[in-house]
Design a protein around this motif. Structure first.
Motif, PDB file in Angstrom:
ATOM      1  N   ALA A 138       0.841  -1.202   0.000  1.00  0.00           N
ATOM      2  CA  ALA A 138       0.000   0.000   0.000  1.00  0.00           C
ATOM      3  C   ALA A 138       0.877   1.255   0.000  1.00  0.00           C
ATOM      4  O   ALA A 138       0.621   2.215  -0.746  1.00  0.00           O
ATOM      5  CB  ALA A 138      -0.932  -0.007   1.208  1.00  0.00           C
ATOM      6  N   PHE A 139       1.918   1.268   0.820  1.00  0.00           N
ATOM      7  CA  PHE A 139       2.840   2.404   0.869  1.00  0.00           C
ATOM      8  C   PHE A 139       3.484   2.632  -0.492  1.00  0.00           C
ATOM      9  O   PHE A 139       3.537   3.765  -0.988  1.00  0.00           O
ATOM     10  CB  PHE A 139       3.910   2.148   1.939  1.00  0.00           C
ATOM     11  N   CYS A 140       3.971   1.552  -1.111  1.00  0.00           N
ATOM     12  CA  CYS A 140       4.645   1.673  -2.405  1.00  0.00           C
ATOM     13  C   CYS A 140       3.687   2.119  -3.517  1.00  0.00           C
ATOM     14  O   CYS A 140       4.114   2.714  -4.511  1.00  0.00           O
ATOM     15  CB  CYS A 140       5.304   0.350  -2.781  1.00  0.00           C
ATOM     16  N   GLN A 141       2.397   1.860  -3.322  1.00  0.00           N
ATOM     17  CA  GLN A 141       1.386   2.261  -4.304  1.00  0.00           C
ATOM     18  C   GLN A 141       0.794   3.643  -4.009  1.00  0.00           C
ATOM     19  O   GLN A 141      -0.142   4.075  -4.666  1.00  0.00           O
ATOM     20  CB  GLN A 141       0.263   1.219  -4.342  1.00  0.00           C
ATOM     21  N   GLY A 142       1.356   4.355  -3.021  1.00  0.00           N
ATOM     22  CA  GLY A 142       0.912   5.714  -2.744  1.00  0.00           C
ATOM     23  C   GLY A 142      -0.350   5.823  -1.931  1.00  0.00           C
ATOM     24  O   GLY A 142      -1.083   6.813  -2.039  1.00  0.00           O
ATOM     25  N   ALA A 143      -0.606   4.836  -1.072  1.00  0.00           N
ATOM     26  CA  ALA A 143      -1.858   4.833  -0.303  1.00  0.00           C
ATOM     27  C   ALA A 143      -1.923   5.962   0.719  1.00  0.00           C
ATOM     28  O   ALA A 143      -3.013   6.406   1.076  1.00  0.00           O
ATOM     29  CB  ALA A 143      -2.020   3.491   0.414  1.00  0.00           C
ATOM     30  N   PHE A 144      -0.765   6.431   1.195  1.00  0.00           N
ATOM     31  CA  PHE A 144      -0.747   7.349   2.329  1.00  0.00           C
ATOM     32  C   PHE A 144      -0.264   8.758   1.968  1.00  0.00           C
ATOM     33  O   PHE A 144       0.007   9.565   2.846  1.00  0.00           O
ATOM     34  CB  PHE A 144       0.142   6.778   3.448  1.00  0.00           C
ATOM     35  N   SER A 145      -0.150   9.053   0.665  1.00  0.00           N
ATOM     36  CA  SER A 145       0.319  10.370   0.221  1.00  0.00           C
ATOM     37  C   SER A 145       0.099  10.500  -1.278  1.00  0.00           C
ATOM     38  O   SER A 145      -0.041   9.504  -1.993  1.00  0.00           O
ATOM     39  CB  SER A 145       1.810  10.543   0.532  1.00  0.00           C
ATOM     40  N   ASN A 146       0.116  11.755  -1.756  1.00  0.00           N
ATOM     41  CA  ASN A 146       0.122  11.994  -3.197  1.00  0.00           C
ATOM     42  C   ASN A 146       1.530  11.942  -3.767  1.00  0.00           C
ATOM     43  O   ASN A 146       1.711  11.968  -4.987  1.00  0.00           O
ATOM     44  CB  ASN A 146      -0.510  13.362  -3.509  1.00  0.00           C
ATOM     45  N   GLN A 147       2.533  11.888  -2.880  1.00  0.00           N
ATOM     46  CA  GLN A 147       3.922  11.808  -3.298  1.00  0.00           C
ATOM     47  C   GLN A 147       4.394  10.350  -3.246  1.00  0.00           C
ATOM     48  O   GLN A 147       3.955   9.582  -2.390  1.00  0.00           O
ATOM     49  CB  GLN A 147       4.798  12.660  -2.372  1.00  0.00           C
ATOM     50  N   PRO A 148       5.262   9.947  -4.158  1.00  0.00           N
ATOM     51  CA  PRO A 148       5.733   8.552  -4.138  1.00  0.00           C
ATOM     52  C   PRO A 148       6.565   8.254  -2.899  1.00  0.00           C
ATOM     53  O   PRO A 148       7.354   9.094  -2.440  1.00  0.00           O
ATOM     54  CB  PRO A 148       6.580   8.452  -5.413  1.00  0.00           C
ATOM     55  N   TYR A 149       6.370   7.063  -2.365  1.00  0.00           N
ATOM     56  CA  TYR A 149       7.148   6.563  -1.232  1.00  0.00           C
ATOM     57  C   TYR A 149       7.175   7.562  -0.084  1.00  0.00           C
ATOM     58  O   TYR A 149       8.223   7.895   0.469  1.00  0.00           O
ATOM     59  CB  TYR A 149       8.569   6.198  -1.684  1.00  0.00           C
ATOM     60  N   THR A 160     -10.096   5.715   4.220  1.00  0.00           N
ATOM     61  CA  THR A 160     -11.439   5.270   4.604  1.00  0.00           C
ATOM     62  C   THR A 160     -11.399   3.762   4.805  1.00  0.00           C
ATOM     63  O   THR A 160     -10.472   3.083   4.334  1.00  0.00           O
ATOM     64  CB  THR A 160     -12.457   5.590   3.506  1.00  0.00           C
ATOM     65  N   PRO A 161     -12.405   3.204   5.484  1.00  0.00           N
ATOM     66  CA  PRO A 161     -12.454   1.742   5.583  1.00  0.00           C
ATOM     67  C   PRO A 161     -12.467   1.074   4.205  1.00  0.00           C
ATOM     68  O   PRO A 161     -11.876   0.001   4.022  1.00  0.00           O
ATOM     69  CB  PRO A 161     -13.762   1.492   6.345  1.00  0.00           C
ATOM     70  N   GLU A 162     -13.110   1.727   3.242  1.00  0.00           N
ATOM     71  CA  GLU A 162     -13.177   1.153   1.892  1.00  0.00           C
ATOM     72  C   GLU A 162     -11.791   1.098   1.251  1.00  0.00           C
ATOM     73  O   GLU A 162     -11.443   0.119   0.566  1.00  0.00           O
ATOM     74  CB  GLU A 162     -14.134   1.980   1.020  1.00  0.00           C
ATOM     75  N   LYS A 163     -10.979   2.154   1.475  1.00  0.00           N
ATOM     76  CA  LYS A 163      -9.627   2.143   0.920  1.00  0.00           C
ATOM     77  C   LYS A 163      -8.774   1.056   1.565  1.00  0.00           C
ATOM     78  O   LYS A 163      -8.034   0.345   0.885  1.00  0.00           O
ATOM     79  CB  LYS A 163      -8.966   3.512   1.123  1.00  0.00           C
ATOM     80  N   ILE A 164      -8.871   0.952   2.882  1.00  0.00           N
ATOM     81  CA  ILE A 164      -8.134  -0.112   3.568  1.00  0.00           C
ATOM     82  C   ILE A 164      -8.589  -1.479   3.048  1.00  0.00           C
ATOM     83  O   ILE A 164      -7.768  -2.366   2.788  1.00  0.00           O
ATOM     84  CB  ILE A 164      -8.343  -0.032   5.092  1.00  0.00           C
ATOM     85  N   ALA A 165      -9.894  -1.637   2.886  1.00  0.00           N
ATOM     86  CA  ALA A 165     -10.430  -2.917   2.394  1.00  0.00           C
ATOM     87  C   ALA A 165      -9.862  -3.248   1.021  1.00  0.00           C
ATOM     88  O   ALA A 165      -9.511  -4.399   0.736  1.00  0.00           O
ATOM     89  CB  ALA A 165     -11.956  -2.865   2.351  1.00  0.00           C
ATOM     90  N   THR A 166      -9.752  -2.230   0.158  1.00  0.00           N
ATOM     91  CA  THR A 166      -9.223  -2.456  -1.187  1.00  0.00           C
ATOM     92  C   THR A 166      -7.751  -2.861  -1.133  1.00  0.00           C
ATOM     93  O   THR A 166      -7.345  -3.867  -1.736  1.00  0.00           O
ATOM     94  CB  THR A 166      -9.383  -1.195  -2.051  1.00  0.00           C
ATOM     95  N   PHE A 167      -6.945  -2.105  -0.420  1.00  0.00           N
ATOM     96  CA  PHE A 167      -5.509  -2.400  -0.360  1.00  0.00           C
ATOM     97  C   PHE A 167      -5.229  -3.720   0.351  1.00  0.00           C
ATOM     98  O   PHE A 167      -4.249  -4.396   0.036  1.00  0.00           O
ATOM     99  CB  PHE A 167      -4.767  -1.264   0.337  1.00  0.00           C
ATOM    100  N   PHE A 168      -6.105  -4.090   1.304  1.00  0.00           N
ATOM    101  CA  PHE A 168      -5.866  -5.305   2.090  1.00  0.00           C
ATOM    102  C   PHE A 168      -6.713  -6.489   1.606  1.00  0.00           C
ATOM    103  O   PHE A 168      -6.804  -7.494   2.291  1.00  0.00           O
ATOM    104  CB  PHE A 168      -6.128  -5.018   3.565  1.00  0.00           C
ATOM    105  N   GLN A 169      -7.317  -6.313   0.421  1.00  0.00           N
ATOM    106  CA  GLN A 169      -8.037  -7.417  -0.235  1.00  0.00           C
ATOM    107  C   GLN A 169      -9.165  -7.991   0.624  1.00  0.00           C
ATOM    108  O   GLN A 169      -9.439  -9.190   0.611  1.00  0.00           O
ATOM    109  CB  GLN A 169      -7.054  -8.529  -0.629  1.00  0.00           C
ATOM    110  N   VAL A 170      -9.840  -7.113   1.366  1.00  0.00           N
ATOM    111  CA  VAL A 170     -10.903  -7.553   2.265  1.00  0.00           C
ATOM    112  C   VAL A 170     -12.194  -7.776   1.467  1.00  0.00           C
ATOM    113  O   VAL A 170     -12.592  -6.936   0.660  1.00  0.00           O
ATOM    114  CB  VAL A 170     -11.139  -6.519   3.378  1.00  0.00           C
ATOM    115  N   THR A 171     -12.810  -8.907   1.696  1.00  0.00           N
ATOM    116  CA  THR A 171     -14.112  -9.241   1.109  1.00  0.00           C
ATOM    117  C   THR A 171     -14.938  -9.946   2.182  1.00  0.00           C
ATOM    118  O   THR A 171     -14.418 -10.301   3.245  1.00  0.00           O
ATOM    119  CB  THR A 171     -13.949 -10.194  -0.097  1.00  0.00           C
ATOM    120  N   PRO A 172     -16.227 -10.174   1.933  1.00  0.00           N
ATOM    121  CA  PRO A 172     -17.019 -10.947   2.904  1.00  0.00           C
ATOM    122  C   PRO A 172     -16.411 -12.309   3.216  1.00  0.00           C
ATOM    123  O   PRO A 172     -16.556 -12.828   4.323  1.00  0.00           O
ATOM    124  CB  PRO A 172     -18.376 -11.078   2.217  1.00  0.00           C
TER     125      PRO A 172
END
Length: 399
Positions: A138-149, A160-172
């Motif tokens: 997630a960090f390497c993909q820019g999850a926590f900033s608009n700047q790389p790394y 958001t919970p939805e963003k965390i769910a996406t990066f962490f592959q969360v499903t039912p």
């Protein structure tokens, strides 16, 4: 009351308050647990066997998040460092802080159903290692900033919970415990670091804590306790729904009725784990870390589970292991406090048996070698999925 807050943020307070409960346990005056210190030698021997299996030369690294990034002997961090090699040494260290701080805060127990498929290797990871690799990606993909790394307040506040769910592959079918709690924690991290430019700079980056810590080094020496103090002051407000004094959030601090006066028992498990994880980037800058053994062991379910599964600790009513307990329950507070004190005793016994000192084998290495791995191993041999011997109702922000 500021003096009390400062005291409760110290490793001394953790040991003081946990020792009060330990002394009660020695005279069998606790409600939930009893001790059997005749089991100390066998537990030390079990941990030594695990250390020798993992590190035959006894050259044990620190117990930190960096070990999880190394899972599968894949050089992920080295590959990241290669991408950052055009940056100065201090900017590289700041990037490592930006990586490891949100990763540690996302590290609370994942539950036994969640998995993470690493795209780069095709391998599937679970638990702490899975959370580490997911947060690394997630960090390497820019999850926590608009700047790389990079991680910064602007990026964290967009979590958001939805963003965390996406990066962490969360499903039912792939649920992650405490999804909302993790999201809220990162959002609050973003808001909190904006309030402390002296620690995190005007651009509000976790990595800017490097500048503060370098200024507080003494002739190239930096106390681990100074790092912990900065962590507790800098990130203290991120913990939601915790006890407070004069409006100051205490974090991982809980009450036990057997203690006098304020009845408060501090642990600061995630904050100490984070502190341990900040030391290696600081060492790359040539700093020598001192006072390692003033820090305490980590009172979480692997270390605590080791003590319980091997009989150092015993539940007075075994039926209590059949249902989950919240972190503020006195049963969990007792378990954690006794674990802190027993880890000191286990470490001391191991050093005597191996002919080592607290300098050559500090507690942070005993944990890594060590008690955490041994706790996971014994749990896996005793219960399906290696679940801990006592279940904790977690919101993803304590363990």
């Amino acid at each position: 009351m500021t003096n009390l807050v400062d005291y409760l943020r110290s490793p001394k307070a953790i040991r003081d308050r946990c020792s009060q409960l330990f002394d009660l346990a020695l005279s069998d005056q606790l409600t939930y647990f009893r001790l059997d210190l005749t089991r100390l030698d066998p537990v030390a021997d079990y941990v030594i066997a695990v250390i020798r299996e993992q590190y035959p030369d006894l050259n044990v690294p620190f117990h930190s998040r960096w070990r999880h990034f190394e899972v599968g002997n894949i050089p992920r961090v080295q590959q990241l460092e290669e991408k950052l090699k055009s940056r100065s040494a201090i900017e590289q260290a700041k990037a490592m802080f930006d990586l490891v701080i949100p990763s540690v805060l996302l590290d609370a127990g994942a539950g036994d159903r969640w998995t993470y498929l690493e795209a780069a290797t095709g391998q599937t990871w679970t638990r702490s290692e899975g959370l580490a690799i997911a947060s690394f990606d997630a960090f390497c993909q820019g999850a926590f900033s608009n700047q790389p790394y990079q991680t910064d307040a602007a990026g964290l506040k967009q979590i958001t919970p939805e963003k965390i769910a996406t990066f962490f592959q969360v499903t039912p079918n792939n649920p992650l415990v405490g999804l909302e709690g993790r999201s809220n924690l990162l959002q609050k991290l973003g808001h909190t670091i904006e309030q402390s430019p002296d620690l995190f700079g005007n651009d509000a980056r976790p990595g800017n804590l490097i500048d503060y810590l370098v200024r507080h080094a003494d002739q190239g020496n930096l106390s681990a306790v100074v790092v912990l103090d900065a962590v507790l002051k800098g990130f203290g407000e991120i913990w939601a729904g915790r006890l407070s004094i004069d409006g100051i959030n205490l974090g991982d601090v809980w009450k036990h009725s057997a203690l006098p006066d304020d009845q408060l028992v501090p642990f600061h498990k995630l904050s100490q784990w984070l502190t341990y994880s900040l030391l290696e980037p600081l060492q790359t800058l040539g700093l020598t870390i001192t006072d390692l053994d003033q820090m305490t062991g980590l009172p979480e379910y692997r270390n605590g589970g080791l003590c319980l599964d091997l009989g150092l600790l015993q539940l007075k009513d075994p039926r209590l292991a059949e249902s989950p307990h919240p972190p503020d329950s006195e049963l969990i507070v007792e378990w954690r406090a006794l674990t802190v004190c027993l880890l000191d005793r286990i470490a001391h016994t191991i050093r005597i048996k191996l002919g080592l000192t607290s300098e050559s084998l500090p507690l942070v290495k005993v944990l890594q070698g060590g008690t955490w791995t041994a706790g996971r191993k014994i749990a896996a041999s005793l219960r399906p999925e290696g679940i801990p011997p006592i279940q904790i109702s977690s919101d993803g922000t304590v363990f």
